[in-house]
Design an enzyme around this catalytic site. Structure first.
Site, short mmCIF file in Angstrom:
data_model
loop_
_atom_site.label_atom_id
_atom_site.label_comp_id
_atom_site.label_asym_id
_atom_site.label_seq_id
_atom_site.Cartn_x
_atom_site.Cartn_y
_atom_site.Cartn_z
CB CYS A 1 -9.31 39.05 -24.08
SG CYS A 1 -8.36 39.54 -22.63
CG HIS B 1 -12.28 42.24 -24.96
ND1 HIS B 1 -12.64 41.84 -23.69
CD2 HIS B 1 -10.93 42.42 -24.93
CE1 HIS B 1 -11.55 41.77 -22.95
NE2 HIS B 1 -10.51 42.13 -23.67
CG ASN C 1 -9.34 43.35 -20.33
OD1 ASN C 1 -10.13 42.42 -20.37
ND2 ASN C 1 -8.30 43.46 -21.14
O1 UT7 Z 1 -7.69 42.30 -23.40
C1 UT7 Z 1 -6.54 41.83 -24.01
C2 UT7 Z 1 -6.00 42.81 -24.90
N1 UT7 Z 1 -5.30 43.85 -24.18
C3 UT7 Z 1 -5.44 45.07 -24.58
O2 UT7 Z 1 -6.22 45.33 -25.46
C4 UT7 Z 1 -4.55 46.13 -23.99
C5 UT7 Z 1 -3.94 46.90 -25.10
N2 UT7 Z 1 -3.08 47.95 -24.68
C6 UT7 Z 1 -3.51 49.07 -24.03
O3 UT7 Z 1 -4.64 49.19 -23.65
C7 UT7 Z 1 -2.51 50.17 -23.87
O4 UT7 Z 1 -1.36 49.87 -24.62
C8 UT7 Z 1 -2.09 50.46 -22.40
C9 UT7 Z 1 -3.26 51.09 -21.67
C10 UT7 Z 1 -1.67 49.18 -21.74
C11 UT7 Z 1 -0.94 51.45 -22.38
O5 UT7 Z 1 -1.30 52.63 -23.06
P1 UT7 Z 1 -0.31 53.23 -24.17
O6 UT7 Z 1 -0.92 54.49 -24.62
O7 UT7 Z 1 -0.09 52.16 -25.19
O8 UT7 Z 1 0.98 53.55 -23.35
P2 UT7 Z 1 2.45 52.93 -23.50
O9 UT7 Z 1 2.45 51.48 -23.18
O10 UT7 Z 1 2.99 53.38 -24.81
O11 UT7 Z 1 3.18 53.72 -22.34
C12 UT7 Z 1 3.32 55.12 -22.36
C13 UT7 Z 1 3.96 55.52 -21.04
C14 UT7 Z 1 5.17 54.68 -20.65
O12 UT7 Z 1 6.13 55.54 -20.09
P3 UT7 Z 1 7.43 55.96 -20.92
O13 UT7 Z 1 8.10 54.67 -21.29
O14 UT7 Z 1 6.89 56.70 -22.10
O15 UT7 Z 1 8.16 56.81 -19.95
C15 UT7 Z 1 4.64 53.78 -19.58
O16 UT7 Z 1 5.63 53.38 -18.66
O17 UT7 Z 1 3.01 55.38 -19.97
C16 UT7 Z 1 3.64 54.67 -18.90
N3 UT7 Z 1 2.62 53.94 -18.14
C17 UT7 Z 1 1.95 54.49 -17.13
N4 UT7 Z 1 1.99 55.72 -16.56
C18 UT7 Z 1 1.16 55.97 -15.54
C19 UT7 Z 1 2.20 52.67 -18.32
N5 UT7 Z 1 1.26 52.37 -17.41
C20 UT7 Z 1 1.10 53.49 -16.66
C21 UT7 Z 1 0.25 53.80 -15.57
N6 UT7 Z 1 0.32 55.06 -15.04
N7 UT7 Z 1 -0.63 52.93 -15.04
#
Ligand code: UT7
Length: 324
Positions: free
Chosen positions: A114, A251, A281
């Site tokens: 990225c 980005h 992304n």
């Molecule tokens: O470009 C390269 C760099 N990449 C990035 O910059 C990505 C960086 N990360 C992110 O953008 C975020 O961490 C995500 C969007 C991937 C996730 O958001 P988050 O607020 O960090 O959520 P999390 O990973 O802490 O997950 C919270 C909950 C989890 O459930 P539990 O374990 O709390 O029950 C996940 O399983 O959200 C759940 N979850 C979803 N729920 C509904 C993860 N993906 C989804 C989804 N729909 N698509």
């Protein structure tokens, strides 16, 4: 007199097919509301079967040539930032060279995931400042849809396909921060974090293409702390501060990362070019796509001071300050 790498043209290409968030609700335990609220993403473009990264890149490059009023004969070099090449080799760069009918000069790829476009811009700037090239086509092009595990809701809703291209040209400047062109760059990487974001396949490991794996939460935390820092460092190298910035062109991974970075820099969101809602992304393609869309929207104008910043797998991150 100082030589500067100045933007001469910009263009982009997005595949026709648009996938709205709601489409994922049929196959995954997710909702449009969750995706919008946690990422800012509303839709993304996905390449058609048989549509490769080099095909997207050629279209973006053609658009940039039109914008610049140039032809491929006027270029010396093509640098493509990509982590999703058509083939393991030859490079996407040489495929674009052939696709544009360019039979001179040299072309190659850069892989920094990225952060790829920031790395490629820095590399192209080096070619121009060292006199090895006068005009460089810098492209970010990706088909990340090919790396998705469509059962992993934590990653497959985030990414999209597309390409953006920028033509840099050697021009004379005064050697001050009022010059047009690239004013400073800042690159960083830390290979200890490879397990946070990687593809579980490759030529010399298992011979497979593999799927993208990410510990989103951990990447998120690194992004928020490292992006504002690299942007600040690049601005400092140029003898500038956040007050001088007309546009942050970040980005486009997650609206929450984008806004947290702007806030840390002390800037409001009306100074940020945001395209993540429409593109998702697109990895190395996201910054040149945002530059091209930002110009087309009338946001980015000649003379504006821009800061780009990106982070991705490696981890690799960096920033480029340029006056448009
Ligand atoms: O470009 C390269 C760099 N990449 C990035 O910059 C990505 C960086 N990360 C992110 O953008 C975020 O961490 C995500 C969007 C991937 C996730 O958001 P988050 O607020 O960090 O959520 P999390 O990973 O802490 O997950 C919270 C909950 C989890 O459930 P539990 O374990 O709390 O029950 C996940 O399983 O959200 C759940 N979850 C979803 N729920 C509904 C993860 N993906 C989804 C989804 N729909 N698509």
């Amino acid at each position: 007199m100082t030589i500067r790498a100045v933007v001469r043209g910009v263009g982009h290409y997005l595949p026709e097919r648009v996938v709205e968030n709601a489409e994922f609700e049929a196959t995954l335990e997710t909702t449009d509301e969750w995706i919008r609220a946690r990422t800012g993403i509303e839709r993304r473009h996905v390449a058609a079967e048989g549509q490769t990264t080099s095909m997207l890149a050629v279209e973006a490059a053609k658009a940039a040539l039109v914008d610049a009023g140039l032809t491929a004969d006027d270029l010396d070099t093509i640098v493509v930032a990509t982590s999703t090449p058509d083939l393991t080799f030859p490079s996407v760069g040489t495929m674009v060279q052939a696709g544009l009918g360019m039979h001179h000069g040299f072309a190659y790829d850069i892989q920094a995931v990225c952060a790829g476009f920031v790395y490629a811009l820095t590399n192209a700037n080096g070619l121009i400042l060292s006199g090895q090239a006068k005009r460089v086509m810098v492209i970010g092009a990706e088909t990340f849809s090919r790396l998705m595990d469509w059962e992993d809701r934590g990653t497959c809703v985030l990414f999209g396909d597309g390409a953006g291209a920028l033509i840099l040209e050697a021009q004379e400047g005064e050697g001050t921060s009022a010059d047009r062109g690239i004013l400073s760059t800042d690159l960083n990487s830390d290979g200890r974090h490879r397990d946070l974001l990687y593809v579980d396949g490759g030529v010399s490991s298992n011979g497979e293409t593999g799927k993208l794996r990410m510990q989103g939460n951990a990447v998120f935390r690194h992004a928020v702390s490292k992006l504002a820092e690299t942007a600040h460092t690049a601005l400092e190298k140029a003898g500038l501060g956040a007050d001088d910035v007309d546009w942050i062109v970040p980005h486009q991974a997650n609206l929450r990362i984008i806004s947290a970075t702007a806030e840390k820099m002390g800037l409001t969101m009306d100074k940020v070019v945001v395209t993540v809602q429409d593109h998702g992304n697109t990895s190395a393609a996201s910054i040149p796509l945002a530059l091209s869309v930002g110009k087309a929207r009338g946001q980015i104008k000649e003379g504006d001071l821009l800061v780009t910043e990106a982070i991705g797998g490696g981890l690799a991150w960096g920033s480029v300050v340029l006056r448009w």
